[in-house]
Each structure stands twice: as structure tokens, then as C-alpha cells.
Design an enzyme around this catalytic site. Structure first.
Site, PDB file in Angstrom:
ATOM      1  N   HIS A   1      29.768 -10.336  93.972  1.00 38.60           N
ATOM      2  CA  HIS A   1      29.632  -9.509  95.179  1.00 38.60           C
ATOM      3  C   HIS A   1      29.698  -8.043  94.755  1.00 38.60           C
ATOM      4  O   HIS A   1      30.768  -7.455  94.666  1.00 38.60           O
ATOM      5  CB  HIS A   1      30.743  -9.863  96.180  1.00 38.60           C
ATOM      6  CG  HIS A   1      30.633  -9.152  97.494  1.00 38.60           C
ATOM      7  ND1 HIS A   1      31.155  -9.667  98.659  1.00 38.60           N
ATOM      8  CD2 HIS A   1      30.080  -7.967  97.836  1.00 38.60           C
ATOM      9  CE1 HIS A   1      30.924  -8.832  99.651  1.00 38.60           C
ATOM     10  NE2 HIS A   1      30.274  -7.779  99.178  1.00 38.60           N
TER      11      HIS A   1
ATOM     12  N   GLU B   1      34.000  -9.900 107.411  1.00 34.28           N
ATOM     13  CA  GLU B   1      34.626  -8.754 106.729  1.00 34.28           C
ATOM     14  C   GLU B   1      35.420  -8.019 107.804  1.00 34.28           C
ATOM     15  O   GLU B   1      36.648  -7.992 107.765  1.00 34.28           O
ATOM     16  CB  GLU B   1      33.543  -7.865 106.102  1.00 34.28           C
ATOM     17  CG  GLU B   1      34.086  -6.592 105.432  1.00 34.28           C
ATOM     18  CD  GLU B   1      32.979  -5.690 104.868  1.00 34.28           C
ATOM     19  OE1 GLU B   1      31.803  -5.871 105.232  1.00 34.28           O
ATOM     20  OE2 GLU B   1      33.319  -4.791 104.066  1.00 34.28           O
TER      21      GLU B   1
ATOM     22  N   ASP C   1      31.692  -2.264  96.144  1.00 32.33           N
ATOM     23  CA  ASP C   1      31.082  -0.939  95.931  1.00 32.33           C
ATOM     24  C   ASP C   1      32.041  -0.113  95.077  1.00 32.33           C
ATOM     25  O   ASP C   1      32.723   0.793  95.586  1.00 32.33           O
ATOM     26  CB  ASP C   1      30.845  -0.255  97.285  1.00 32.33           C
ATOM     27  CG  ASP C   1      29.940  -1.083  98.175  1.00 32.33           C
ATOM     28  OD1 ASP C   1      28.722  -1.083  97.934  1.00 32.33           O
ATOM     29  OD2 ASP C   1      30.458  -1.763  99.087  1.00 32.33           O
TER      30      ASP C   1
END
Ligand code: HPA
Ligand code: ZN
Length: 340
Positions: A18, A201, A280
Site C-alpha cells: 500500500h 480508512e 504516502d
């Protein structure tokens, strides 16, 4: 039992499932690419940019993430972005990666689809040749956009099907349930692609159910809101549908106030196939090792738990059986740290 130490965690063979390539764009590279492309950024320095990375929600982050991606223009830019990520992976003993990219973030700015995918794929090829890191690429649709443009993106991807393993779904979750893309995902499956989707999420457990039932995902990205639905937890434990969990992302986006509140080890102990990922990393304060380290620091994750998480990631990957076997051999060769 003592928590796993950091040098040991860095050396632990890992798999990342991910990771948004655009989210691995470090401020330094952002400035380099802006200069190379004759663009100016609305920040004076790398430090000023980094200090803007304070997010109250997923949407706060996405606004900066899309702005940052604007420096990516040429095939060389996408190549360099990919190689910079794989260099970090190499330094952290990541054996295999399955990164996401968001073509619509770029095609909407007039960047041609082949520029994006050719740049990324040449980076992935170089990363394999140089570091032995194997990879499979996942194309994500932006869920805040509509179904019709997702279909257009899928059509653009058709000549490149041999370079893709799956389609995924990302961007703003609230108000954009997975089933909005049922027909696009059905078409992608007909084309031979597998499916994954961000769900749970910030969004409710219902989105995890529909990602599984309507989109027929092989994995759920994030999925931590499953903790709010006992029957879903039982279903995930029984089916072993993996969750690609991103601890630093979840605290940086205020899904949990403190890492001590993060449920990942509870889910692991309940028998779910949970994995650790960085999401990220340029925006959330770390790559794979830092995510594992955060769990050791805040939750006293043991070496055995770290190995189990890495083992789940091998199982959950789209790597072929032979590659999975090779990776398991590396993981099985790890010795436990001597107590500190
Ligand atoms: N969630 C949703 N969309 C995203 C993310 C994320 O964490 N990162 C990049 N796009
Ligand atoms: Zn993500």
C-alpha cells in the site's frame, strides 16, 4: 517480552502493498523537478513545504498531495520518482512492492497516459535490475471523480495490461462508496485484472463490505474501521482477506489520536491477515521501517509479531508462488534479536 529494536526491524525482509508513488515524492525531489520543468512552487524552501504537512483529515492531505504531483511532467520525472522510492526500499530491506499510481491526477493536467506508465515501468525495471526488488503495479481510480471518466482511464490502460496486476480505488472516501465503481471494476476483472480498494480508512464498515461484495477485492486498503463491526471482523478472520494497514498515515490523518490507540496488533492477535505499509511516506513521516518502528515504540510490538506481519504481506501479495517461496525463505532465515 521486549519490543523489536530498530536495526533489526530495518534488516527484517519486508513487502509493501500500500504505497502511492505520488505520495513518495519527497520535498527535495519536488523542488528539483519544479526547477527542471521551469515551475515555481508556492513555498520558499523544502523546510517551509515540510512544515505545511499538518493534516486534520484525509481531505487536508489530498489537497497538498494533488498540488505536489503537479511537478511531475515527463517520463523522466515518473522514472526518477519511482527510483527514489525503490532506493529507500532497498535501504530498508523491502523485497517486493505493489505500488499504486493515480493516472487521472496527471491526465487531467494534460500529461499523456503513456508518459506516466512508461516512466514508472522503466523505474520498476531498473529497481529490479539494480536491487532485485520485484514489483507489480496497481492503477487507482480517483473515487471523487465519476464512473464515466474511470471507464475512460481503464480504456487508456488497455494497451498496457501486461504491466498492471490490479486496479484500485483511492482519494476522498466520504460520500464515494465503492459500489459507485461496481461496473468499472467488473470490466477490469473481465480484462484479467485483480481488484483492491481503499475502504474503511475514514469511511464506515459498510464500505468495506461493499468493496468485498461488489468490487470483489483481493485485499482491502486500510480497512481499520472494521473494528466497528463484529460480524465483519469475524468474516475477515475467516476469509483471510488481507488489510493493508498504514499506521503512520492513520495517526497523521487523525484516524487515531495516538499510535497507542492503533488496533493493528489487536487485529493480528485476533487472526486477521493484517500487513504494515507506508501509504504516502513523504507526507506521513516514514517508510516501512519507520512504520514498524512506530508499532514497536507505541504498542511494544514484538519481533515475533513483526515477523508475522511481514509473513502476512508475502501471503497477501500478488507475487507468483515461486517468488513467495523465495521471500519466505528469506524471512524464515531471520534470527530473533538478542534481548536488550
Ligand atoms: N487515502 C485515500 N486516497 C489516497 C491516499 C489515502 O491514504 N493517499 C493517496 N491517495
Ligand atoms: Zn492509500
Amino acid at each position: 517480552m521486549t519490543a523489536a529494536p530498530s536495526a533489526w526491524l530495518n534488516a527484517l525482509p519486508k513487502v509493501e502493498l500500500h504505497l502511492h508513488l505520488e505520495g513518495s515524492l519527497e520535498p527535495e525531489l519536488m523542488f528539483t523537478l519544479a526547477k527542471r520543468n521551469g515551475l515555481s512552487l508556492p513555498y520558499d524552501s523544502v523546510e517551509a513545504l515540510r512544515s505545511a504537512y499538518q493534516f486534520g483529515s484525509l481531505q487536508d492531505f489530498l489537497d497538498l498531495y494533488y498540488q505536489g504531483a503537479e511537478v511531475l511532467r515527463t517520463e523522466a520525472d515518473f522514472h526518477d520518482l519511482t527510483m527514489a522510492y525503490l532506493q529507500r526500499c532497498h535501504a530498508q530491506n523491502v523485497m517486493h512492492v505493489e505500488p499504486f499510481f493515480d493516472p487521472q491526477t496527471h491526465t487531467d493536467r494534460g500529461i499523456a497516459f503513456p508518459v506516466i506508465i512508461n516512466g514508472i515501468c522503466s523505474g520498476l525495471t531498473e529497481g529490479f535490475e539494480r536491487y532485485g526488488i520485484s514489483s507489480h503495479l496497481i492503477l487507482c481510480f480517483l473515487r471523487h471523480l465519476d464512473e464515466a471518466v474511470a471507464f475512460e482511464t481503464l480504456a487508456q490502460a488497455e494497451p498496457y495490461l501486461d504491466r498492471l496486476v490490479a486496479v484500485g480505488l483511492d482519494s476522498s472516501e466520504h460520500g464515494h462508496p465503492p459500489e459507485k465503481f461496481s461496473r468499472v471494476f467488473a470490466k477490469a476483472r473481465e480484462m484479467g485484472l485483480r481488484t483492491v480498494a481503499h475502504a474503511g480508512e475514514e469511511g464506515p464498515p459498510e464500505y468495506i463490505w461493499t468493496a468485498i461484495k461488489d468490487l470483489q477485492v483481493s485485499r482491502v486498503d486500510h480497512g481499520v474501521q472494521a473494528t466497528e463491526d463484529e460480524s465483519l471482523l469475524a468474516y475477515l478472520a475467516e476469509t483471510q482477506i488481507p488489510l493493508t494497514v498504514c499506521p503512520l498515515s492513520n495517526t497523521r490523518l487523525c484516524v487515531y489520536d495516538r499510535m497507542q490507540d492503533h488496533p493493528i496488533l489487536r487485529l493480528l492477535d485476533q487472526g486477521l491477515c493484517v500487513t504494515v505499509n507506508s501509504d504516502d511516506p513523504a507526507y506521513f513521516g516514514g517508510y516501512m521501517t519507520e512504520n514498524f518502528q512506530a508499532l514497536a515504540d507505541a504498542l511494544k510490538m514484538t519481533a515475533e509479531q513483526a515477523i508475522a506481519l511481514s509473513d502476512h504481506a508475502i501471503t497477501a501479495s500478488f507475487a507468483c508462488e515461486q517468488r513467495k517461496h523465495q521471500m519466505r525463505e528469506r524471512l524464515n532465515a531471520v534470527s530473533l534479536p538478542t534481548s536488550t
